[in-house]
Design an enzyme around this catalytic site. Sequence first.
Site, mmCIF file in Angstrom:
data_model
loop_
_atom_site.group_PDB
_atom_site.id
_atom_site.type_symbol
_atom_site.label_atom_id
_atom_site.label_comp_id
_atom_site.label_asym_id
_atom_site.label_seq_id
_atom_site.Cartn_x
_atom_site.Cartn_y
_atom_site.Cartn_z
ATOM 1 N N GLU A 17 -44.693 -12.533 -17.505
ATOM 2 C CA GLU A 17 -44.382 -13.675 -18.327
ATOM 3 C C GLU A 17 -45.685 -14.585 -18.884
ATOM 4 O OE1 GLU A 17 -41.438 -17.089 -17.869
ATOM 5 O OE2 GLU A 17 -43.228 -17.976 -17.681
ATOM 6 N N TYR A 49 -41.150 -20.224 -24.558
ATOM 7 C CA TYR A 49 -40.848 -21.055 -25.700
ATOM 8 C C TYR A 49 -40.889 -22.496 -25.381
ATOM 9 C CZ TYR A 49 -38.121 -21.698 -29.945
ATOM 10 O OH TYR A 49 -37.825 -22.189 -31.292
ATOM 11 N N ASP A 109 -34.113 -27.391 -21.385
ATOM 12 C CA ASP A 109 -33.996 -28.689 -20.364
ATOM 13 C C ASP A 109 -33.763 -29.838 -21.273
ATOM 14 O OD1 ASP A 109 -34.308 -27.572 -17.898
ATOM 15 O OD2 ASP A 109 -36.454 -27.376 -17.940
ATOM 16 N N LYS A 167 -21.547 -16.122 -18.672
ATOM 17 C CA LYS A 167 -22.575 -15.906 -19.546
ATOM 18 C C LYS A 167 -22.939 -14.538 -19.764
ATOM 19 C CE LYS A 167 -26.908 -17.666 -18.090
ATOM 20 N NZ LYS A 167 -28.094 -18.584 -17.775
HETATM 21 P P1 FAD Z 1 -27.005 -22.692 -18.979
HETATM 22 O O1 FAD Z 1 -26.915 -21.110 -18.570
HETATM 23 O O2 FAD Z 1 -26.581 -22.889 -20.312
HETATM 24 O O3 FAD Z 1 -26.869 -23.528 -17.814
HETATM 25 C C1 FAD Z 1 -27.220 -24.832 -17.791
HETATM 26 C C2 FAD Z 1 -26.365 -25.556 -16.883
HETATM 27 O O4 FAD Z 1 -24.834 -25.587 -17.328
HETATM 28 C C3 FAD Z 1 -26.203 -24.943 -15.501
HETATM 29 O O5 FAD Z 1 -26.051 -26.071 -14.401
HETATM 30 C C4 FAD Z 1 -24.840 -24.165 -15.371
HETATM 31 O O6 FAD Z 1 -24.368 -24.266 -14.205
HETATM 32 C C5 FAD Z 1 -24.199 -25.185 -16.424
HETATM 33 N N1 FAD Z 1 -22.875 -24.447 -17.003
HETATM 34 C C6 FAD Z 1 -22.907 -23.353 -17.761
HETATM 35 N N2 FAD Z 1 -21.755 -22.983 -18.269
HETATM 36 C C7 FAD Z 1 -21.020 -24.016 -18.145
HETATM 37 C C8 FAD Z 1 -19.638 -24.517 -18.371
HETATM 38 N N3 FAD Z 1 -18.786 -23.800 -19.120
HETATM 39 N N4 FAD Z 1 -19.321 -25.785 -17.975
HETATM 40 C C9 FAD Z 1 -19.885 -26.537 -17.178
HETATM 41 N N5 FAD Z 1 -21.383 -26.366 -16.781
HETATM 42 C C10 FAD Z 1 -21.719 -25.100 -17.194
HETATM 43 N N6 FAD Z 1 -37.201 -23.343 -20.501
HETATM 44 C C11 FAD Z 1 -37.758 -23.610 -21.693
HETATM 45 O O7 FAD Z 1 -37.933 -24.565 -22.398
HETATM 46 N N7 FAD Z 1 -38.625 -22.474 -22.346
HETATM 47 C C12 FAD Z 1 -38.842 -21.380 -21.838
HETATM 48 O O8 FAD Z 1 -39.490 -20.480 -22.179
HETATM 49 C C13 FAD Z 1 -38.015 -21.027 -20.457
HETATM 50 N N8 FAD Z 1 -37.805 -19.905 -20.002
HETATM 51 C C14 FAD Z 1 -37.230 -19.545 -18.736
HETATM 52 C C15 FAD Z 1 -37.423 -18.390 -18.082
HETATM 53 C C16 FAD Z 1 -36.348 -18.115 -16.747
HETATM 54 C C17 FAD Z 1 -36.600 -16.775 -16.198
HETATM 55 C C18 FAD Z 1 -35.841 -19.145 -16.375
HETATM 56 C C19 FAD Z 1 -35.022 -18.750 -14.917
HETATM 57 C C20 FAD Z 1 -35.815 -20.543 -16.970
HETATM 58 C C21 FAD Z 1 -36.637 -20.592 -18.148
HETATM 59 N N9 FAD Z 1 -36.571 -22.071 -18.755
HETATM 60 C C22 FAD Z 1 -37.184 -22.275 -19.911
HETATM 61 C C23 FAD Z 1 -35.921 -23.112 -18.280
HETATM 62 C C24 FAD Z 1 -34.129 -23.241 -18.837
HETATM 63 O O9 FAD Z 1 -34.311 -23.477 -20.160
HETATM 64 C C25 FAD Z 1 -33.420 -24.437 -17.776
HETATM 65 O O10 FAD Z 1 -33.521 -23.906 -16.593
HETATM 66 C C26 FAD Z 1 -32.368 -24.978 -18.430
HETATM 67 O O11 FAD Z 1 -32.066 -26.181 -17.836
HETATM 68 C C27 FAD Z 1 -31.102 -23.960 -18.111
HETATM 69 O O12 FAD Z 1 -31.056 -23.008 -19.281
HETATM 70 P P2 FAD Z 1 -29.995 -21.716 -19.099
HETATM 71 O O13 FAD Z 1 -30.273 -21.068 -20.084
HETATM 72 O O14 FAD Z 1 -30.192 -21.139 -17.556
HETATM 73 O O15 FAD Z 1 -28.574 -22.568 -19.261
#
Ligand code: FAD
Length: 289
Positions: A17, A49, A109, A167
């Site tokens: 990355e 991103y 976030d 997901k």
């Molecule tokens: P989600 O999968 O939507 O989950 C978010 C929260 O919602 C979790 O607590 C989950 O338990 C909860 N949730 C999911 N579905 C439901 C539901 N149906 N009901 C209630 N709660 C639910 N951030 C950036 O800004 N830019 C990046 O490039 C970036 N790269 C990343 C790369 C990796 C490998 C990782 C692990 C993280 C990265 N992040 C990045 C951080 C990421 O955006 C954050 O961790 C963010 O807070 C959650 O994203 P997610 O896609 O996991 O969200």
Amino acid sequence: MKLNEIYAREMPVISFEIFPPKPQTPIETVFTTLEQLTELTPAFISVTYGAGGSSAARSIEIASRVKNAYGVETVAHLTCANASRTEIDQILRELRDHHIENILALRGDPPAGEGYFSPVAEGYRYAKELIAHIKETGQFSVAAAAYPEGHLECRNLELDIYYLKEKTNQGVDLLITQLFFDNDFFYRFRERAEAKGVHCPIAAGIMPVLNVQQIKRITSLCGASIPEKLAKLMDRYGGVPSDMVKAGMEYACEQIVDLLENKVAGIHLYTMNKAEQTKQIIRQVGLVK
Ligand code: FAD
């Protein structure tokens, strides 16, 4: 090449990355890093991103360069926090125009200081909605994020894995984990996710500790815990940067060797744009082709 084809071809898959340089820093600085990273022939390089879409243009430009100039497969990170569906469609068109086939689809976030995420009007609440939308286009392979210690907003790991399964049901080809420093978290998480029907490959996200302050800041934001063994190393070597780099790289190598012995599907190295240290780690664990 799409992620599902990469993972069907060889395991463990080694990927890196990188992040776009800050707006005031010339974009060319990252190209020097890329030249060195691509020599290591990773299966793909992913490009982050900026929070809330702040680096969209640079992220796309760099991902395009990885693929079209260096001939290495790329994964473009894409977050939906702050973006309407129309804006996401525009980004998807741009990615397609640059022949980018793989997206790490994320929610993003909440803004700094806000503990609670609220979607924008016409936006997405969860990553799974973004993934469903991208899959509908039929043009991309999609990866998603996974959290061996649970996501910061959902420390109930059982529930977090339940949402993770929802997901992956949208058609995810690969999960990449948040960084972790204790492999036992990864093994327990992998076992529980598989038991709940999560069957796509899970790549372990590994970040070498090269700078104590940086790691403290990152772990405070993402919630990864620091085990006692690592905390002791940070106390002992943190005051001498070169010693910390050496100790941090050794720690990362030990993690990787153990993961490889335990049949990890992929190692995704958070390079922090440090080509030299990445090179040394990859060589030391015997992963140079
Ligand atoms: P989600 O999968 O939507 O989950 C978010 C929260 O919602 C979790 O607590 C989950 O338990 C909860 N949730 C999911 N579905 C439901 C539901 N149906 N009901 C209630 N709660 C639910 N951030 C950036 O800004 N830019 C990046 O490039 C970036 N790269 C990343 C790369 C990796 C490998 C990782 C692990 C993280 C990265 N992040 C990045 C951080 C990421 O955006 C954050 O961790 C963010 O807070 C959650 O994203 P997610 O896609 O996991 O969200």
